[in-house]
Enzyme design. Sequence first.
Site: not given
Length: 268
Positions: A161, A165, A240, A242
Amino acid sequence: MAFTRATGKHRRPSRAVRVGANVAGIATLSAAGVVAGVAAPAFAASPEEAPRVQDTGLTQAVVISDHVADSVDEQAQMQRGVAEQDAATQKAEDAAKAQAALIKKRADEAKRKAEAERAEKERAAREEERKRLNTFVMPIAGSFVSTQYHASSGLWSSGSHTGVDFHAGEGTSVQAVGAGTVVEAGWGGAYGNNIVIKHNDGTYTQYGHLSSIGVSVGQTVTPGQQIGLSGSTGNVTGPHLHFEARTAPTYGSDIDPVAYLRSHGVNI
């Protein structure tokens, strides 16, 4: 010629005697002149030929002298009155000037004070604005991190990642974390609808998977300003936000977003 008068203890000299005495005094004190010239024959003549004092010009001369003296006194009094009036006028003018100067001094002091207060208010406002523009906030107020930075998963092409998030439902307000200029606003591939902002310290932040975008490239933003709404566009499994922090506007220049926000004073 001798002048005599009764030896009465309180008897006042007659007019002729007074005039004669005045004439005698004038003749004695004057070495030349009209009065002395007129008086001399009167004293030289015999008693029978001597004109009566009141018939000579001496009585008129004495009366004229008294009149002149009175006129001089009146003129002197008038001059004193004018001088006193001038002095009073000057005093009033000086007092008025002093009062005007005092009023002007107080007005100038009040003006300087008002200008100083205004300058201080402007300085305080600039300082407040500077602080505000240097303040950083959460990208979604009251949210929390649902996926950590560098978490591993096959969902990401890099294998980890590149941001974090933040938990958010569909259509939640997304705000700029700090002041800056929008350098990207539109479709970002796997990021879906995304925005990239260059901040005043030279760093960048990215907001991905938005359901809508509310800013355009080149627009300046301030901390806490709404720039879009959260969503689930791009490569996601649900709505959500990011969020990435970068040293450059391009992919691969990411840094730890949580550490970035904390370094800018955000309590996260």
